[in-house]
Design a protein around this motif. Structure first.
Motif, short mmCIF file in Angstrom:
data_model
loop_
_atom_site.label_atom_id
_atom_site.label_comp_id
_atom_site.label_asym_id
_atom_site.label_seq_id
_atom_site.Cartn_x
_atom_site.Cartn_y
_atom_site.Cartn_z
N LEU A 70 0.85 -1.20 0.00
CA LEU A 70 0.00 0.00 0.00
C LEU A 70 0.88 1.24 0.00
CD1 LEU A 70 -2.69 -0.97 2.69
CD2 LEU A 70 -2.85 -1.21 0.20
N ALA A 71 0.44 2.28 -0.68
CA ALA A 71 1.22 3.52 -0.75
C ALA A 71 0.25 4.70 -0.85
CB ALA A 71 2.16 3.50 -1.95
N GLY A 72 0.82 5.91 -0.77
CA GLY A 72 0.00 7.11 -0.93
C GLY A 72 -1.12 7.22 0.08
N CYS A 73 -0.85 6.87 1.32
CA CYS A 73 -1.89 6.89 2.36
C CYS A 73 -2.32 8.32 2.68
CB CYS A 73 -1.38 6.21 3.63
SG CYS A 73 -0.92 4.48 3.40
N VAL A 74 -3.59 8.47 3.00
CA VAL A 74 -4.15 9.77 3.41
C VAL A 74 -4.97 9.56 4.67
CG1 VAL A 74 -4.20 10.69 1.05
CG2 VAL A 74 -6.20 9.48 1.96
N PRO A 75 -5.08 10.58 5.53
CA PRO A 75 -5.87 10.44 6.76
C PRO A 75 -7.33 10.12 6.47
CG PRO A 75 -4.48 12.40 6.84
CD PRO A 75 -4.43 11.91 5.42
N ALA A 76 -7.94 9.34 7.35
CA ALA A 76 -9.37 9.03 7.25
C ALA A 76 -10.04 9.35 8.58
CB ALA A 76 -9.56 7.56 6.89
N PRO A 77 -10.07 10.64 8.96
CA PRO A 77 -10.57 11.02 10.28
C PRO A 77 -12.03 10.64 10.51
CG PRO A 77 -10.32 12.95 8.88
CD PRO A 77 -9.67 11.81 8.16
N ALA A 78 -12.83 10.53 9.43
CA ALA A 78 -14.24 10.18 9.60
C ALA A 78 -14.42 8.78 10.18
CB ALA A 78 -14.97 10.29 8.26
N GLN A 79 -13.38 7.93 10.05
CA GLN A 79 -13.46 6.57 10.57
C GLN A 79 -12.98 6.47 12.01
OE1 GLN A 79 -14.90 4.31 8.68
NE2 GLN A 79 -15.05 5.73 6.96
N GLU A 80 -12.46 7.56 12.57
CA GLU A 80 -11.90 7.54 13.92
C GLU A 80 -12.96 7.90 14.96
OE1 GLU A 80 -7.43 8.85 12.40
OE2 GLU A 80 -8.59 10.20 13.68
N ASN A 81 -12.81 7.32 16.13
CA ASN A 81 -13.73 7.58 17.23
C ASN A 81 -13.05 7.18 18.54
OD1 ASN A 81 -14.04 4.66 17.40
ND2 ASN A 81 -15.46 4.84 15.65
N ASP A 82 -13.82 6.97 19.59
CA ASP A 82 -13.20 6.63 20.86
C ASP A 82 -12.63 5.22 20.88
OD1 ASP A 82 -15.74 5.50 20.71
OD2 ASP A 82 -16.05 5.56 22.87
N LYS A 83 -12.93 4.41 19.85
CA LYS A 83 -12.39 3.06 19.76
C LYS A 83 -11.29 2.96 18.70
CE LYS A 83 -15.45 1.66 22.74
NZ LYS A 83 -15.04 1.39 24.14
N VAL A 84 -11.44 3.71 17.61
CA VAL A 84 -10.44 3.71 16.53
C VAL A 84 -9.59 4.96 16.69
CG1 VAL A 84 -10.07 3.76 14.03
CG2 VAL A 84 -11.98 2.46 14.99
N ILE A 85 -8.33 4.80 17.06
CA ILE A 85 -7.49 5.96 17.38
C ILE A 85 -6.71 6.48 16.18
CG2 ILE A 85 -7.29 5.31 19.80
CD1 ILE A 85 -4.52 4.22 19.21
N ALA A 86 -6.68 5.72 15.09
CA ALA A 86 -6.01 6.19 13.87
C ALA A 86 -6.58 5.42 12.69
CB ALA A 86 -4.50 5.99 13.95
N ALA A 87 -6.81 6.12 11.57
CA ALA A 87 -7.34 5.47 10.38
C ALA A 87 -6.79 6.17 9.15
CB ALA A 87 -8.87 5.50 10.37
N VAL A 88 -6.42 5.39 8.14
CA VAL A 88 -5.90 5.93 6.88
C VAL A 88 -6.43 5.10 5.72
CG1 VAL A 88 -3.79 6.91 7.87
CG2 VAL A 88 -3.78 4.54 7.04
N ASN A 89 -6.60 5.75 4.58
CA ASN A 89 -6.88 5.06 3.32
C ASN A 89 -5.62 5.06 2.48
OD1 ASN A 89 -10.03 6.35 3.66
ND2 ASN A 89 -9.82 4.22 3.04
N CYS A 90 -5.29 3.91 1.89
CA CYS A 90 -4.06 3.79 1.11
C CYS A 90 -4.34 3.18 -0.25
CB CYS A 90 -3.04 2.91 1.84
SG CYS A 90 -2.64 3.48 3.52
N ALA A 91 -3.60 3.64 -1.25
CA ALA A 91 -3.72 3.10 -2.60
C ALA A 91 -2.97 1.78 -2.70
CB ALA A 91 -3.16 4.09 -3.62
N VAL A 92 -3.49 0.86 -3.52
CA VAL A 92 -2.84 -0.44 -3.68
C VAL A 92 -1.73 -0.34 -4.72
CG1 VAL A 92 -4.87 -1.75 -3.02
CG2 VAL A 92 -4.54 -1.14 -5.42
N VAL A 93 -0.66 -1.08 -4.50
CA VAL A 93 0.45 -1.12 -5.45
C VAL A 93 0.11 -2.09 -6.59
CG1 VAL A 93 2.89 -1.74 -5.75
CG2 VAL A 93 2.14 -0.50 -3.70
N ARG A 94 -0.47 -3.23 -6.25
CA ARG A 94 -0.90 -4.22 -7.25
C ARG A 94 -2.41 -4.18 -7.35
NH1 ARG A 94 3.64 -6.46 -4.78
NH2 ARG A 94 2.44 -7.18 -2.98
#
Length: 336
Positions: free
Chosen positions: A213-237
């Protein structure tokens, strides 16, 4: 006889009044706010002025380390140096807090600014101790997502709340020497966000294998009191129809609860055979749980966990065979 008693009473009263007046005149005056200010300024010069690392230098060191944090379990001379600085600053503020508390406060003086200064000084010490502890645990591979989140929150509070509050209180109290020793420049942001990333998101991206995976970007809409970090990433293959989501949960309990909701009603026949929720392994080692099921808008999703990391990944494709084929070659996407 009555006259004699009256005269004796008058003499006794006069002696009592005289003794009271002498005691009043000779009484040692109480502390003044000027004396408090002088002692507090001297304390700052002694406790903070002797530090090898200034407060702002320590904060700058921490910001630089966070921007280029080495992988967990890596012993680093740079991190060891920062730990020494953090411990020194924490020790200085603990001493300063104790010394401030021992200065007599004038009777009747409004203590709100003094009490606020004591509170903020203790918070300085606690925050730098938290940072030092995290850095030590990180180097020996024992830091947890919960500790990462707590440290990030403490650093943000230090820069946005504690330091401005301490500085404002010191100004109101006239602690010019304290302000000079501490420095009054705006603090360096201690929770840097390269390209918009929080510390937690950046730490998660640093663990993602760039060969998958590469080119990750923040995904704050997926974060909450249970999910402390979330990112969307582009696939290499090629394979997934949209960028996979990578999430780090606050602890194993939160990850397990999320997984239970996602896999409700599914059997464990294996994704090669259809909808399923079953364990998966990498090179013979149990790694987590893999869920395969229909997704939204006609897609088919694969969601899998890294139980020891409290991390989950969700990827979707147009059909089950496509996502299953891609998953088999790319599932183990966290670096050691």
């Amino acid at each position: 006889m009555l006259a004699g008693k009256s005269a004796g009473a008058l003499i006794t009263f006069a002696v009592t009044v005289g003794a009271f007046w002498i005691a009043l005149v000779d009484r040692t005056p109480g502390p003044t706010i000027g004396e408090w200010r002088l002692k507090a300024n001297n304390i700052c010069q002694r406790d903070v002025g002797d530090m090898q690392t200034s407060l702002h230098s320590a904060m700058l060191q921490m910001a630089q380390v966070v921007r280029a944090m080495p992988p967990a379990g890596t012993r680093s001379p740079e991190l060891a140096s920062v730990v020494t600085s953090m411990d020194e600053v924490a020790s200085a503020f603990r001493a300063m807090s104790a010394d401030f508390a021992e200065i007599p406060v004038p009777e009747g003086y409004d203590r709100r600014d003094i009490d606020g200064l004591l509170r903020d000084t203790r918070n300085f010490a606690a925050t730098f101790t938290t940072i030092a502890t995290f850095l030590v645990n990180h180097q020996v591979g024992q830091s947890t997502p919960l500790q990462i989140q707590a440290t990030m929150t403490a650093m943000q509070a230090l820069a946005s709340t504690t330091m401005p509050s301490w500085t404002a209180g010191a100004r109101r109290l006239g602690l010019t020497e304290c302000l000079a020793v501490m420095g009054t420049a705006p603090p360096t942001p201690i929770a840097p966000a390269p390209a918009g990333f929080t510390v937690g998101q950046q730490a998660l991206v640093d663990r993602v294998d760039s060969r998958v995976l590469a080119g990750c970007v923040p995904a704050p809409a997926q974060e909450n009191d249970k999910v402390i970090a979330a990112v969307n990433c582009a696939v290499v293959r090629p394979g997934p129809a949209r960028n996979p989501l990578v999430m780090r949960f606050i602890d194993a309990k939160a990850l397990k609860a999320w997984l239970a909701g996602l896999s409700a009603g599914l059997g464990s026949r294996g994704c090669a055979n259809g909808d399923s929720s079953s364990l998966w392994n990498h090179e013979g080692t149990a790694t987590g749980t893999l869920v395969c099921k229909p997704g939204a808008n006609g897609s088919y999703l694969a969601a899998w966990t890294f139980d020891g990391e409290d991390v989950a990944v969700v990827a979707e494709a147009g059909d089950r065979q496509t996502i299953w084929t891609w998953w088999k070659d790319n599932a183990y996407l966290l670096t050691p």
